[in-house]
Design an enzyme around this catalytic site. Structure first.
Site, PDB file in Angstrom:
ATOM      1  N   SER A 142       0.825  -1.206   0.000  1.00  0.00           N
ATOM      2  CA  SER A 142       0.000   0.000   0.000  1.00  0.00           C
ATOM      3  C   SER A 142       0.862   1.259   0.000  1.00  0.00           C
ATOM      4  O   SER A 142       0.331   2.352  -0.157  1.00  0.00           O
ATOM      5  CB  SER A 142      -0.954   0.007   1.200  1.00  0.00           C
ATOM      6  OG  SER A 142      -0.309  -0.444   2.341  1.00  0.00           O
ATOM      7  N   HIS A 176      -3.000  -3.370  -5.868  1.00  0.00           N
ATOM      8  CA  HIS A 176      -3.357  -2.900  -4.536  1.00  0.00           C
ATOM      9  C   HIS A 176      -4.845  -3.088  -4.276  1.00  0.00           C
ATOM     10  O   HIS A 176      -5.678  -2.339  -4.783  1.00  0.00           O
ATOM     11  CB  HIS A 176      -2.953  -1.419  -4.386  1.00  0.00           C
ATOM     12  CG  HIS A 176      -3.186  -0.865  -3.022  1.00  0.00           C
ATOM     13  ND1 HIS A 176      -3.572   0.434  -2.792  1.00  0.00           N
ATOM     14  CD2 HIS A 176      -3.104  -1.446  -1.798  1.00  0.00           C
ATOM     15  CE1 HIS A 176      -3.706   0.614  -1.484  1.00  0.00           C
ATOM     16  NE2 HIS A 176      -3.439  -0.505  -0.872  1.00  0.00           N
ATOM     17  N   GLU A 212      -6.035  -0.966  -7.397  1.00  0.00           N
ATOM     18  CA  GLU A 212      -5.124  -0.040  -8.067  1.00  0.00           C
ATOM     19  C   GLU A 212      -4.024  -0.878  -8.735  1.00  0.00           C
ATOM     20  O   GLU A 212      -3.317  -1.620  -8.046  1.00  0.00           O
ATOM     21  CB  GLU A 212      -4.504   0.934  -7.055  1.00  0.00           C
ATOM     22  CG  GLU A 212      -5.514   1.924  -6.474  1.00  0.00           C
ATOM     23  CD  GLU A 212      -4.902   2.897  -5.474  1.00  0.00           C
ATOM     24  OE1 GLU A 212      -5.404   4.030  -5.369  1.00  0.00           O
ATOM     25  OE2 GLU A 212      -3.933   2.533  -4.768  1.00  0.00           O
ATOM     26  N   ASN A 245      -4.769   6.574  -1.205  1.00  0.00           N
ATOM     27  CA  ASN A 245      -4.094   6.997   0.023  1.00  0.00           C
ATOM     28  C   ASN A 245      -3.429   8.360  -0.116  1.00  0.00           C
ATOM     29  O   ASN A 245      -3.034   8.958   0.881  1.00  0.00           O
ATOM     30  CB  ASN A 245      -3.064   5.943   0.462  1.00  0.00           C
ATOM     31  CG  ASN A 245      -3.751   4.770   1.136  1.00  0.00           C
ATOM     32  OD1 ASN A 245      -4.886   4.880   1.607  1.00  0.00           O
ATOM     33  ND2 ASN A 245      -3.086   3.623   1.164  1.00  0.00           N
TER      34      ASN A 245
HETATM   35  P1  NAI Z   1      -0.843  -9.465   7.939  1.00  0.00           P
HETATM   36  O1  NAI Z   1       0.121  -9.196   9.020  1.00  0.00           O
HETATM   37  O2  NAI Z   1      -2.263  -9.763   8.276  1.00  0.00           O
HETATM   38  O3  NAI Z   1      -0.290 -10.695   7.062  1.00  0.00           O
HETATM   39  C1  NAI Z   1       1.026 -10.791   6.586  1.00  0.00           C
HETATM   40  C2  NAI Z   1       1.372 -12.282   6.466  1.00  0.00           C
HETATM   41  O4  NAI Z   1       2.608 -12.412   5.751  1.00  0.00           O
HETATM   42  C3  NAI Z   1       1.578 -12.991   7.818  1.00  0.00           C
HETATM   43  O5  NAI Z   1       0.778 -14.148   7.867  1.00  0.00           O
HETATM   44  C4  NAI Z   1       3.069 -13.323   7.829  1.00  0.00           C
HETATM   45  O6  NAI Z   1       3.344 -14.533   8.491  1.00  0.00           O
HETATM   46  C5  NAI Z   1       3.367 -13.426   6.355  1.00  0.00           C
HETATM   47  N1  NAI Z   1       4.750 -13.209   5.991  1.00  0.00           N
HETATM   48  C6  NAI Z   1       5.586 -12.241   6.477  1.00  0.00           C
HETATM   49  N2  NAI Z   1       6.767 -12.324   5.839  1.00  0.00           N
HETATM   50  C7  NAI Z   1       6.670 -13.334   4.945  1.00  0.00           C
HETATM   51  C8  NAI Z   1       7.564 -13.878   3.976  1.00  0.00           C
HETATM   52  N3  NAI Z   1       8.785 -13.389   3.806  1.00  0.00           N
HETATM   53  N4  NAI Z   1       7.133 -14.893   3.207  1.00  0.00           N
HETATM   54  C9  NAI Z   1       5.888 -15.403   3.366  1.00  0.00           C
HETATM   55  N5  NAI Z   1       5.006 -14.929   4.272  1.00  0.00           N
HETATM   56  C10 NAI Z   1       5.407 -13.896   5.042  1.00  0.00           C
HETATM   57  O7  NAI Z   1      -0.744  -8.230   6.931  1.00  0.00           O
HETATM   58  P2  NAI Z   1      -1.860  -7.649   5.939  1.00  0.00           P
HETATM   59  O8  NAI Z   1      -2.640  -6.626   6.633  1.00  0.00           O
HETATM   60  O9  NAI Z   1      -2.562  -8.761   5.248  1.00  0.00           O
HETATM   61  O10 NAI Z   1      -0.934  -6.874   4.886  1.00  0.00           O
HETATM   62  C11 NAI Z   1      -0.161  -7.556   3.921  1.00  0.00           C
HETATM   63  C12 NAI Z   1       0.255  -6.594   2.825  1.00  0.00           C
HETATM   64  O11 NAI Z   1      -0.901  -5.982   2.253  1.00  0.00           O
HETATM   65  C13 NAI Z   1       1.151  -5.442   3.268  1.00  0.00           C
HETATM   66  O12 NAI Z   1       2.032  -5.143   2.216  1.00  0.00           O
HETATM   67  C14 NAI Z   1       0.158  -4.306   3.481  1.00  0.00           C
HETATM   68  O13 NAI Z   1       0.743  -3.050   3.355  1.00  0.00           O
HETATM   69  C15 NAI Z   1      -0.807  -4.568   2.334  1.00  0.00           C
HETATM   70  N6  NAI Z   1      -2.148  -4.020   2.502  1.00  0.00           N
HETATM   71  C16 NAI Z   1      -2.825  -4.115   3.691  1.00  0.00           C
HETATM   72  C17 NAI Z   1      -4.114  -3.615   3.833  1.00  0.00           C
HETATM   73  C18 NAI Z   1      -4.849  -3.739   5.116  1.00  0.00           C
HETATM   74  O14 NAI Z   1      -5.874  -3.017   5.270  1.00  0.00           O
HETATM   75  N7  NAI Z   1      -4.455  -4.588   6.039  1.00  0.00           N
HETATM   76  C19 NAI Z   1      -4.795  -2.954   2.684  1.00  0.00           C
HETATM   77  C20 NAI Z   1      -4.039  -2.987   1.454  1.00  0.00           C
HETATM   78  C21 NAI Z   1      -2.762  -3.460   1.401  1.00  0.00           C
END
Ligand code: NAI
Length: 505
Positions: free
Chosen positions: A124, A145, A157, A195
């Site tokens: 994001s 995105h 996006e 954003n």
């Molecule tokens: P989250 O913390 O819920 O999930 C991330 C997952 O990735 C975890 O299960 C973790 O174990 C895993 N992980 C971390 N490093 C890893 C690796 N090297 N290889 C494989 N798995 C790995 O995070 P969330 O909220 O789902 O965000 C994920 C991405 O999406 C980020 O880049 C965030 O900026 C983006 N994003 C998040 C939004 C939100 O509202 N939460 C909205 C839009 C984008």
């Protein structure tokens, strides 16, 4: 690259957290075999069970056919290591938001997937160029995105870096569209569209509170009931999390080299430092322990003024006269252009100056913008310190008789909705003018990614870009902090449509 992504293309989703699980659900429902991978095997298993439960629930509620839900669940598999992702034609990573982690992952994937596979990131805030730097084939890296929750929010996006192959952008754009998403193209830049353009929605509300113009419940009510926004900025940030909202703001501010347009709010930082993060901690701007929500400030009933006249050129305010007339109030022609005239006061749409600064004649009451004056249920007004209460009461009484609740805020440049919308339009025009995204895509993104009632550029068209520029210039004059400076793009429009109709773009 001549990229083609079809419904049969195997998709790998890396990171089985909130976003990864949601994206896997979307892809599986669209018919793709999906391989989900996470370094944390417990998270991975929990995500798969959660997805099965979610699909089952959707079937129970009749949102999906039972076979459709079962087939989608069956299409979701898991991988124990990256090597198992080799068949994927599209990889979508949704791991932790850290450049180094994402770079390492992409570089490892280069040794795993086919040369024509697309590598998409759900980042994001990170630069697609920075992520692709150092890869053997940077052209296949693209941003995809999604918004949270991915199965519900329709916007995607599609973010391209300098080196992203246009065929990859086209293929991902088309694929997202085939999933029923609204896909918009945007060049990699701080905050992409949503954003970035949305920052003033929060920033102006924070400034109004910091300056004591009104309290949060009042600002929320004005933005909802006059601005037409589904939620006010304070109730929305309590839902998102004050910490999450502050982090997005700070990241755009840092990425734009501390542009004063995005300076984070000290007041919001105070909330975060005090652990008042919003609903998730039981207290944010508001309390969530079952107590009553504070009421917005609303002016007490005032008498209908004895006489009202309206000057020519009321512009956006015109429907107020029709509403008053429908309520049986006679409005005669007369008074200065753009103004309503009462026995002891005049009223006009805010110009971005202070009401108390208005030259000569009767005291001026500034009226705030409404998205649609025909249907608005509330309006904010402000008067200078020299305006006697009985003069202000005439304007309040008129607006109340026309069917509006009236909120009196402190004498503030651009009041509440106008300052917010002028800045949203400025941001949107700036992005369009720089070629970061097409005007139509910016409006679509704000409607579907931020639930705005109308795109900021369409809104600017309705109000007139010249008026927006004047409001911003007047506000910049009052604050002199660079935050309201009209973008060059807005200045160049000088009254023409930002959506290209009149410029032929
Ligand atoms: P989250 O913390 O819920 O999930 C991330 C997952 O990735 C975890 O299960 C973790 O174990 C895993 N992980 C971390 N490093 C890893 C690796 N090297 N290889 C494989 N798995 C790995 O995070 P969330 O909220 O789902 O965000 C994920 C991405 O999406 C980020 O880049 C965030 O900026 C983006 N994003 C998040 C939004 C939100 O509202 N939460 C909205 C839009 C984008």
């Amino acid at each position: 690259m001549g990229q083609v992504l079809t419904a049969g293309t195997p998709i790998a989703v890396i990171g089985a957290g909130t976003m990864g699980a949601g994206i896997a659900q979307v892809a599986a429902l669209a018919g793709h075999p999906v391989l989900l991978y996470d370094t944390d095997s417990d998270r991975l298993q929990a995500a798969v069970s959660g997805l099965h439960a979610q699909l089952g629930k959707l079937a129970e509620r009749g949102k999906l056919g039972p076979e459709q839900a079962a087939a989608a669940a069956e299409r979701i598999g898991t991988a124990r290591d990256l090597g198992e992702l080799a068949p994927a034609g599209l990889v979508i990573e949704a791991i932790v938001e850290l450049l180094t982690a994402k770079r390492d992952l992409l570089s490892a994937l280069e040794d795993v997937v086919k040369p024509e596979a697309v590598l998409a990131s759900n980042t994001s805030s990170l630069s697609i160029d920075a992520m692709a730097a150092g890869l053997r084939v940077p052209g296949r890296v693209v941003g995809m995105h999604f918004f949270n929750p991915a199965p519900v929010m329709r916007l995607v996006e599609v973010v391209h870096g300098e080196l992203t192959d246009p065929a990859v952008v086209a293929a991902v754009h088309e694929l997202a569209g085939s999933w029923g998403k609204i896909a918009v193209r945007v060049a990699s830049s701080p905050g992409f569209i949503v954003n970035r353009v949305a920052r003033p929605f929060y920033g102006e509300a924070h400034r109004l509170v910091e300056e004591g113009a009104a309290d949060p419940a009042t600002i929320d009510a004005v933005l909802r009931e006059a601005g037409g926004f589904r939620m006010g900025p304070f109730e929305l940030t309590d839902l998102i999390g004050q910490d999450v909202n502050l982090a997005v703001c700070t990241s755009v501010w840092v990425a734009t080299h501390f542009d004063p347009r995005y300076t984070p709010s000290g007041w919001q930082r105070g909330l975060v430092e005090a652990g008042r993060l919003g609903r998730k901690t039981g207290r944010g701007v508001y309390g969530y322990d079952g107590g009553a929500k504070p009421e917005p400030s609303t002016a007490p009933r005032a008498a209908v003024p004895a006489h009202v006249s309206a000057g020519v050129g009321l512009g956006p305010l015109e429907p107020l006269v029709a509403r008053a007339a429908a309520a049986g109030i006679q409005v005669e022609p007369g008074g200065l252009p753009g103004e309503l005239l009462f026995p002891r006061a005049r009223a006009a749409l805010t110009t971005g100056a202070l009401a108390g600064e208005a030259a000569g004649g009767l005291p001026l009451v500034s009226l705030d913008l409404a998205m649609d004056y025909r249907t608005a249920t509330r309006i904010a007004v402000a008067a200078g310190s020299g305006c006697p209460p009985e003069a202000l009461a005439e304007v309040v009484g008129f607006l109340q008789a026309a069917g509006l609740a009236v909120t009196v805020v402190a004498d503030t440049p651009g009041l509440v909705v106008m300052r917010t919308v002028a800045r949203l339009a400025n941001e949107a025009a700036d992005l369009a003018g720089r070629g970061v995204a097409e005007a139509a895509d910016i409006d679509l993104a704000m409607r579907h990614g931020a639930n705005y009632p109308i795109g900021p550029l369409e809104w600017a068209d309705r109000i007139g870009t010249e008026r927006i520029r004047q409001v911003l210039d007047a506000m910049e004059d009052r604050y002199r902090d660079g935050r309201y400076r009209p973008s060059l793009a807005l200045r160049r429009l000088s009254g023409r449509s930002p959506r290209g109709e009149e410029t032929g773009r």
